[in-house]
Design a protein around this motif. Structure first.
Motif, PDB file in Angstrom:
ATOM      1  N   GLU A  45      39.118  50.905   6.138  1.00  0.00           N
ATOM      2  CA  GLU A  45      40.497  50.430   6.258  1.00  0.00           C
ATOM      3  C   GLU A  45      41.427  51.432   5.591  1.00  0.00           C
ATOM      4  O   GLU A  45      40.988  52.260   4.789  1.00  0.00           O
ATOM      5  N   VAL A  46      42.700  51.341   5.877  1.00  0.00           N
ATOM      6  CA  VAL A  46      43.713  52.192   5.254  1.00  0.00           C
ATOM      7  C   VAL A  46      44.552  51.331   4.327  1.00  0.00           C
ATOM      8  O   VAL A  46      45.019  50.254   4.713  1.00  0.00           O
ATOM      9  N   VAL A  47      44.728  51.804   3.086  1.00  0.00           N
ATOM     10  CA  VAL A  47      45.535  51.095   2.086  1.00  0.00           C
ATOM     11  C   VAL A  47      46.475  52.089   1.412  1.00  0.00           C
ATOM     12  O   VAL A  47      46.266  53.300   1.477  1.00  0.00           O
ATOM     13  N   SER A  48      47.458  51.570   0.728  1.00  0.00           N
ATOM     14  CA  SER A  48      48.370  52.403  -0.044  1.00  0.00           C
ATOM     15  C   SER A  48      47.747  52.736  -1.404  1.00  0.00           C
ATOM     16  O   SER A  48      47.153  51.877  -2.051  1.00  0.00           O
ATOM     17  N   VAL A  49      47.893  54.010  -1.799  1.00  0.00           N
ATOM     18  CA  VAL A  49      47.488  54.425  -3.145  1.00  0.00           C
ATOM     19  C   VAL A  49      48.687  55.048  -3.869  1.00  0.00           C
ATOM     20  O   VAL A  49      48.533  55.832  -4.785  1.00  0.00           O
ATOM     21  N   ALA A  50      49.885  54.669  -3.430  1.00  0.00           N
ATOM     22  CA  ALA A  50      51.112  55.245  -3.972  1.00  0.00           C
ATOM     23  C   ALA A  50      51.312  54.930  -5.457  1.00  0.00           C
ATOM     24  O   ALA A  50      51.962  55.696  -6.166  1.00  0.00           O
ATOM     25  N   LEU A  51      50.765  53.819  -5.944  1.00  0.00           N
ATOM     26  CA  LEU A  51      50.977  53.414  -7.339  1.00  0.00           C
ATOM     27  C   LEU A  51      49.905  53.912  -8.303  1.00  0.00           C
ATOM     28  O   LEU A  51      50.031  53.717  -9.511  1.00  0.00           O
ATOM     29  N   VAL A  52      48.843  54.537  -7.775  1.00  0.00           N
ATOM     30  CA  VAL A  52      47.736  54.999  -8.628  1.00  0.00           C
ATOM     31  C   VAL A  52      47.405  56.449  -8.301  1.00  0.00           C
ATOM     32  O   VAL A  52      47.745  56.951  -7.236  1.00  0.00           O
ATOM     33  N   SER A  53      46.740  57.117  -9.213  1.00  0.00           N
ATOM     34  CA  SER A  53      46.312  58.506  -8.996  1.00  0.00           C
ATOM     35  C   SER A  53      44.858  58.515  -8.560  1.00  0.00           C
ATOM     36  O   SER A  53      43.977  58.962  -9.284  1.00  0.00           O
ATOM     37  N   ALA A  54      44.600  58.005  -7.381  1.00  0.00           N
ATOM     38  CA  ALA A  54      43.231  57.883  -6.884  1.00  0.00           C
ATOM     39  C   ALA A  54      42.768  59.186  -6.242  1.00  0.00           C
ATOM     40  O   ALA A  54      43.569  59.951  -5.712  1.00  0.00           O
ATOM     41  N   ARG A  55      41.444  59.390  -6.309  1.00  0.00           N
ATOM     42  CA  ARG A  55      40.796  60.530  -5.662  1.00  0.00           C
ATOM     43  C   ARG A  55      39.624  60.010  -4.846  1.00  0.00           C
ATOM     44  O   ARG A  55      39.111  58.920  -5.130  1.00  0.00           O
ATOM     45  N   PRO A  56      39.156  60.770  -3.882  1.00  0.00           N
ATOM     46  CA  PRO A  56      37.962  60.352  -3.152  1.00  0.00           C
ATOM     47  C   PRO A  56      36.808  60.093  -4.120  1.00  0.00           C
ATOM     48  O   PRO A  56      36.605  60.843  -5.072  1.00  0.00           O
ATOM     49  N   GLY A  57      36.102  58.990  -3.894  1.00  0.00           N
ATOM     50  CA  GLY A  57      35.008  58.585  -4.780  1.00  0.00           C
ATOM     51  C   GLY A  57      35.422  57.555  -5.808  1.00  0.00           C
ATOM     52  O   GLY A  57      34.576  56.870  -6.377  1.00  0.00           O
ATOM     53  N   ASP A  58      36.731  57.433  -6.085  1.00  0.00           N
ATOM     54  CA  ASP A  58      37.215  56.429  -7.038  1.00  0.00           C
ATOM     55  C   ASP A  58      37.066  55.027  -6.449  1.00  0.00           C
ATOM     56  O   ASP A  58      37.162  54.841  -5.241  1.00  0.00           O
ATOM     57  N   THR A  59      36.865  54.064  -7.328  1.00  0.00           N
ATOM     58  CA  THR A  59      36.923  52.656  -6.946  1.00  0.00           C
ATOM     59  C   THR A  59      38.280  52.135  -7.381  1.00  0.00           C
ATOM     60  O   THR A  59      38.655  52.271  -8.547  1.00  0.00           O
ATOM     61  N   VAL A  60      39.031  51.596  -6.422  1.00  0.00           N
ATOM     62  CA  VAL A  60      40.359  51.071  -6.725  1.00  0.00           C
ATOM     63  C   VAL A  60      40.390  49.575  -6.455  1.00  0.00           C
ATOM     64  O   VAL A  60      39.626  49.056  -5.645  1.00  0.00           O
ATOM     65  N   LEU A  61      41.279  48.891  -7.152  1.00  0.00           N
ATOM     66  CA  LEU A  61      41.514  47.470  -6.934  1.00  0.00           C
ATOM     67  C   LEU A  61      42.694  47.344  -5.984  1.00  0.00           C
ATOM     68  O   LEU A  61      43.762  47.897  -6.242  1.00  0.00           O
ATOM     69  N   VAL A  62      42.485  46.626  -4.877  1.00  0.00           N
ATOM     70  CA  VAL A  62      43.513  46.510  -3.845  1.00  0.00           C
ATOM     71  C   VAL A  62      43.941  45.055  -3.715  1.00  0.00           C
ATOM     72  O   VAL A  62      43.116  44.150  -3.628  1.00  0.00           O
ATOM     73  N   HIS A  63      45.248  44.843  -3.716  1.00  0.00           N
ATOM     74  CA  HIS A  63      45.839  43.516  -3.523  1.00  0.00           C
ATOM     75  C   HIS A  63      46.902  43.651  -2.451  1.00  0.00           C
ATOM     76  O   HIS A  63      47.822  44.462  -2.584  1.00  0.00           O
ATOM     77  N   ALA A  64      46.769  42.895  -1.394  1.00  0.00           N
ATOM     78  CA  ALA A  64      47.756  42.878  -0.304  1.00  0.00           C
ATOM     79  C   ALA A  64      48.019  44.273   0.249  1.00  0.00           C
ATOM     80  O   ALA A  64      49.154  44.642   0.517  1.00  0.00           O
ATOM     81  N   GLY A  65      46.948  45.080   0.378  1.00  0.00           N
ATOM     82  CA  GLY A  65      47.075  46.408   0.949  1.00  0.00           C
ATOM     83  C   GLY A  65      47.570  47.485   0.011  1.00  0.00           C
ATOM     84  O   GLY A  65      47.751  48.628   0.410  1.00  0.00           O
ATOM     85  N   GLU A  66      47.795  47.152  -1.244  1.00  0.00           N
ATOM     86  CA  GLU A  66      48.304  48.084  -2.241  1.00  0.00           C
ATOM     87  C   GLU A  66      47.287  48.267  -3.364  1.00  0.00           C
ATOM     88  O   GLU A  66      46.863  47.287  -3.976  1.00  0.00           O
ATOM     89  N   SER A  67      46.907  49.511  -3.643  1.00  0.00           N
ATOM     90  CA  SER A  67      46.024  49.783  -4.784  1.00  0.00           C
ATOM     91  C   SER A  67      46.822  49.569  -6.061  1.00  0.00           C
ATOM     92  O   SER A  67      47.907  50.132  -6.221  1.00  0.00           O
ATOM     93  N   ILE A  68      46.278  48.750  -6.957  1.00  0.00           N
ATOM     94  CA  ILE A  68      47.021  48.422  -8.178  1.00  0.00           C
ATOM     95  C   ILE A  68      46.314  48.898  -9.438  1.00  0.00           C
ATOM     96  O   ILE A  68      46.828  48.717 -10.534  1.00  0.00           O
ATOM     97  N   GLY A  69      45.148  49.504  -9.301  1.00  0.00           N
ATOM     98  CA  GLY A  69      44.443  50.018 -10.455  1.00  0.00           C
ATOM     99  C   GLY A  69      43.196  50.753 -10.043  1.00  0.00           C
ATOM    100  O   GLY A  69      42.687  50.595  -8.932  1.00  0.00           O
ATOM    101  N   ILE A  70      42.704  51.590 -10.957  1.00  0.00           N
ATOM    102  CA  ILE A  70      41.463  52.340 -10.751  1.00  0.00           C
ATOM    103  C   ILE A  70      40.430  51.754 -11.703  1.00  0.00           C
ATOM    104  O   ILE A  70      40.696  51.572 -12.887  1.00  0.00           O
ATOM    105  N   VAL A  71      39.246  51.481 -11.178  1.00  0.00           N
ATOM    106  CA  VAL A  71      38.166  50.941 -12.001  1.00  0.00           C
ATOM    107  C   VAL A  71      37.548  52.097 -12.770  1.00  0.00           C
ATOM    108  O   VAL A  71      37.123  53.097 -12.191  1.00  0.00           O
ATOM    109  N   LYS A  72      37.527  51.978 -14.087  1.00  0.00           N
ATOM    110  CA  LYS A  72      36.923  52.985 -14.962  1.00  0.00           C
ATOM    111  C   LYS A  72      35.530  52.513 -15.320  1.00  0.00           C
ATOM    112  O   LYS A  72      35.349  51.399 -15.766  1.00  0.00           O
ATOM    113  N   GLU A  73      34.552  53.370 -15.089  1.00  0.00           N
ATOM    114  CA  GLU A  73      33.168  52.977 -15.393  1.00  0.00           C
ATOM    115  C   GLU A  73      32.676  53.614 -16.653  1.00  0.00           C
ATOM    116  O   GLU A  73      33.102  54.539 -17.145  1.00  0.00           O
TER     117      GLU A  73
END
Length: 73
Positions: A45-73
């Motif tokens: 699927e395609v989502v917005s990552v405009a609010l986070v500094s995501a990179r390929p391989g990152d796990t992001v939390l998505v709400h209503a099509g908008e990434s709102i955080g990056i999961v830190k492991e």
């Protein structure tokens, strides 16, 4: 209500405003205009990552099509 107290009508795992859930997904590739292709249980699927500094391989939390955080492991 303080910042530490949940709102009275916030229960369960869904947003009381839109009934959507936050979903953890993996970023497959970045696209133009602040978008990213992500892997979900339903497929790509395609989502917005405009609010986070995501990179390929990152796990992001998505709400209503908008990434709102990056999961830190």
């Amino acid at each position: 209500m303080t910042a530490r107290e949940p709102a009275e009508n916030c229960t369960g795992d869904t947003c009381v405003t839109c009934s959507d859930e936050v979903v953890a997904v993996e970023v497959l590739r970045l696209l133009d205009d602040g978008l990213a292709a992500v892997a979900t249980e339903s497929g790509e699927e395609v989502v917005s990552v405009a609010l986070v500094s995501a990179r390929p391989g990152d796990t992001v939390l998505v709400h209503a099509g908008e990434s709102i955080g990056i999961v830190k492991e």
